[in-house]
Design a protein around this motif. Structure first.
Motif, PDB file in Angstrom:
ATOM      1  N   PRO A   1       6.035  22.786  -2.134  1.00 13.76           N
ATOM      2  CA  PRO A   1       6.490  22.011  -0.847  1.00 13.76           C
ATOM      3  C   PRO A   1       7.645  21.414  -0.774  1.00 13.76           C
ATOM      4  CG  PRO A   1       4.331  21.658  -1.958  1.00 13.76           C
ATOM      5  CD  PRO A   1       4.751  22.585  -2.899  1.00 13.76           C
ATOM      6  N   ARG A   2       8.307  21.575   0.276  1.00  6.16           N
ATOM      7  CA  ARG A   2       9.640  20.783   0.508  1.00  6.16           C
ATOM      8  C   ARG A   2       9.615  20.148   1.935  1.00  6.16           C
ATOM      9  NH1 ARG A   2      13.276  25.830  -0.372  1.00  6.16           N
ATOM     10  NH2 ARG A   2      11.318  26.769   0.156  1.00  6.16           N
ATOM     11  N   SER A   3       8.818  19.658   2.232  1.00  2.00           N
ATOM     12  CA  SER A   3       8.769  18.758   3.705  1.00  2.00           C
ATOM     13  C   SER A   3       9.652  17.659   3.635  1.00  2.00           C
ATOM     14  CB  SER A   3       7.240  18.217   3.888  1.00  2.00           C
ATOM     15  OG  SER A   3       6.316  19.286   3.931  1.00  2.00           O
ATOM     16  N   GLY A   4      10.403  17.715   5.013  1.00  2.00           N
ATOM     17  CA  GLY A   4      11.377  16.550   4.858  1.00  2.00           C
ATOM     18  C   GLY A   4      12.690  17.129   4.674  1.00  2.00           C
ATOM     19  N   GLU A   5      12.921  18.198   4.000  1.00  2.00           N
ATOM     20  CA  GLU A   5      14.120  18.852   3.324  1.00  2.00           C
ATOM     21  C   GLU A   5      14.929  18.844   4.490  1.00  2.00           C
ATOM     22  OE1 GLU A   5      15.840  22.596   1.145  1.00  2.00           O
ATOM     23  OE2 GLU A   5      14.113  21.870   0.515  1.00  2.00           O
ATOM     24  N   GLN A   6      16.313  18.246   4.530  1.00  2.00           N
ATOM     25  CA  GLN A   6      17.375  18.491   5.589  1.00  2.00           C
ATOM     26  C   GLN A   6      18.506  19.322   4.969  1.00  2.00           C
ATOM     27  OE1 GLN A   6      16.949  16.933   8.808  1.00  2.00           O
ATOM     28  NE2 GLN A   6      14.759  16.490   8.006  1.00  2.00           N
ATOM     29  N   VAL A   7      19.178  19.646   6.033  1.00  2.00           N
ATOM     30  CA  VAL A   7      20.595  20.623   5.666  1.00  2.00           C
ATOM     31  C   VAL A   7      21.695  19.565   5.593  1.00  2.00           C
ATOM     32  CG1 VAL A   7      22.212  22.157   6.795  1.00  2.00           C
ATOM     33  CG2 VAL A   7      19.735  22.781   7.036  1.00  2.00           C
TER      34      VAL A   7
ATOM     35  N   TRP B   1      19.432  29.377  14.958  1.00  2.00           N
ATOM     36  CA  TRP B   1      18.680  29.430  16.110  1.00  2.00           C
ATOM     37  C   TRP B   1      17.284  29.237  15.898  1.00  2.00           C
ATOM     38  CZ3 TRP B   1      14.381  31.689  18.332  1.00  2.00           C
ATOM     39  CH2 TRP B   1      14.281  31.820  19.764  1.00  2.00           C
ATOM     40  N   VAL B   2      16.640  29.963  14.932  1.00  2.00           N
ATOM     41  CA  VAL B   2      15.204  29.850  14.472  1.00  2.00           C
ATOM     42  C   VAL B   2      15.129  28.443  13.888  1.00  2.00           C
ATOM     43  CG1 VAL B   2      13.693  30.494  12.872  1.00  2.00           C
ATOM     44  CG2 VAL B   2      14.915  32.086  14.161  1.00  2.00           C
ATOM     45  N   ARG B   3      15.843  27.680  12.987  1.00  2.00           N
ATOM     46  CA  ARG B   3      15.543  26.434  12.555  1.00  2.00           C
ATOM     47  C   ARG B   3      15.766  25.483  13.676  1.00  2.00           C
ATOM     48  NH1 ARG B   3      15.673  23.751   7.635  1.00  2.00           N
ATOM     49  NH2 ARG B   3      16.299  21.822   7.767  1.00  2.00           N
ATOM     50  N   ASP B   4      16.617  25.569  14.668  1.00  2.00           N
ATOM     51  CA  ASP B   4      16.969  24.631  15.459  1.00  2.00           C
ATOM     52  C   ASP B   4      15.597  24.536  16.346  1.00  2.00           C
ATOM     53  OD1 ASP B   4      19.213  23.877  14.575  1.00  2.00           O
ATOM     54  OD2 ASP B   4      20.311  24.791  16.525  1.00  2.00           O
ATOM     55  N   ARG B   5      15.004  25.617  16.647  1.00  2.00           N
ATOM     56  CA  ARG B   5      13.907  25.623  17.508  1.00  2.00           C
ATOM     57  C   ARG B   5      12.297  25.638  16.645  1.00  2.00           C
ATOM     58  NH1 ARG B   5      18.189  27.438  19.135  1.00  2.00           N
ATOM     59  NH2 ARG B   5      18.628  27.751  21.531  1.00  2.00           N
ATOM     60  N   LEU B   6      12.157  25.906  15.578  1.00  2.00           N
ATOM     61  CA  LEU B   6      10.883  25.807  14.758  1.00  2.00           C
ATOM     62  C   LEU B   6      10.802  24.673  13.836  1.00  2.00           C
ATOM     63  CD1 LEU B   6      10.394  29.399  14.389  1.00  2.00           C
ATOM     64  CD2 LEU B   6       9.734  28.124  16.152  1.00  2.00           C
ATOM     65  N   ASP B   7      12.062  23.923  13.501  1.00  2.67           N
ATOM     66  CA  ASP B   7      11.959  23.013  12.539  1.00  2.67           C
ATOM     67  C   ASP B   7      11.014  21.826  13.041  1.00  2.67           C
ATOM     68  OD1 ASP B   7      12.822  21.736  10.227  1.00  2.67           O
ATOM     69  OD2 ASP B   7      14.343  20.299  11.291  1.00  2.67           O
ATOM     70  N   GLY B   8      10.120  21.553  12.031  1.00  2.00           N
ATOM     71  CA  GLY B   8       9.090  20.763  12.324  1.00  2.00           C
ATOM     72  C   GLY B   8       7.727  21.034  12.941  1.00  2.00           C
TER      73      GLY B   8
ATOM     74  N   SER C   1      24.881  17.349   6.221  1.00  2.00           N
ATOM     75  CA  SER C   1      25.500  17.324   7.414  1.00  2.00           C
ATOM     76  C   SER C   1      26.760  18.242   7.465  1.00  2.00           C
ATOM     77  CB  SER C   1      25.623  15.918   7.843  1.00  2.00           C
ATOM     78  OG  SER C   1      26.650  15.370   6.968  1.00  2.00           O
ATOM     79  N   LEU C   2      27.516  18.059   6.142  1.00  2.00           N
ATOM     80  CA  LEU C   2      28.718  18.902   6.085  1.00  2.00           C
ATOM     81  C   LEU C   2      28.223  20.372   6.003  1.00  2.00           C
ATOM     82  CD1 LEU C   2      31.606  18.984   5.407  1.00  2.00           C
ATOM     83  CD2 LEU C   2      31.305  18.903   3.083  1.00  2.00           C
ATOM     84  N   THR C   3      27.184  20.874   5.563  1.00  2.00           N
ATOM     85  CA  THR C   3      26.922  22.191   5.744  1.00  2.00           C
ATOM     86  C   THR C   3      26.545  22.596   6.980  1.00  2.00           C
ATOM     87  OG1 THR C   3      25.766  21.938   3.416  1.00  2.00           O
ATOM     88  CG2 THR C   3      25.168  24.015   5.014  1.00  2.00           C
ATOM     89  N   ALA C   4      26.045  21.722   7.726  1.00  2.00           N
ATOM     90  CA  ALA C   4      25.593  22.166   9.258  1.00  2.00           C
ATOM     91  C   ALA C   4      26.958  22.316  10.030  1.00  2.00           C
ATOM     92  CB  ALA C   4      24.553  20.941   9.883  1.00  2.00           C
ATOM     93  N   GLN C   5      28.065  21.391   9.829  1.00  2.00           N
ATOM     94  CA  GLN C   5      29.209  21.204  10.508  1.00  2.00           C
ATOM     95  C   GLN C   5      30.105  22.862  10.050  1.00  2.00           C
ATOM     96  OE1 GLN C   5      31.413  17.876   9.291  1.00  2.00           O
ATOM     97  NE2 GLN C   5      30.124  16.343  10.208  1.00  2.00           N
ATOM     98  N   ILE C   6      29.770  23.114   8.700  1.00  2.00           N
ATOM     99  CA  ILE C   6      30.759  24.418   8.342  1.00  2.00           C
ATOM    100  C   ILE C   6      30.057  25.295   9.035  1.00  2.00           C
ATOM    101  CG2 ILE C   6      31.157  25.934   6.445  1.00  2.00           C
ATOM    102  CD1 ILE C   6      31.397  23.119   5.014  1.00  2.00           C
ATOM    103  N   ALA C   7      28.441  25.383   8.949  1.00  2.00           N
ATOM    104  CA  ALA C   7      27.951  26.553   9.775  1.00  2.00           C
ATOM    105  C   ALA C   7      28.295  27.003  11.029  1.00  2.00           C
ATOM    106  CB  ALA C   7      26.479  26.367   9.370  1.00  2.00           C
TER     107      ALA C   7
END
Length: 55
Positions: free
Chosen positions: A12-18, A38-45, A20-26
């Motif tokens: 279990p890894r609930s609450g795991e966040q990307v 796209w999948v993470r943005d729409r299905l996260d949570g 912010s620097l990784t998200a900016q680079i991506a």
């Protein structure tokens, strides 16, 4: 050797966040997005690992 079943592990890894620097680079390296983003943005949570723990 043929395996008739496989052992699976659920960590279990609930609450795991990307980070912010990784998200900016991506986003900077893929301005049009990717399927994974796209999948993470729409299905996260939508569900959490604990929902599948009994399986």
């Amino acid at each position: 050797m043929q395996l008739s079943w496989y052992l699976l592990s659920l960590r279990p890894r609930s609450g795991e966040q990307v980070p912010s620097l990784t998200a900016q680079i991506a986003q900077a390296s893929n301005p049009g997005g990717t399927t994974a983003i796209w999948v993470r943005d729409r299905l996260d949570g939508l569900w959490c690992d604990e929902d599948f723990a009994d399986w």
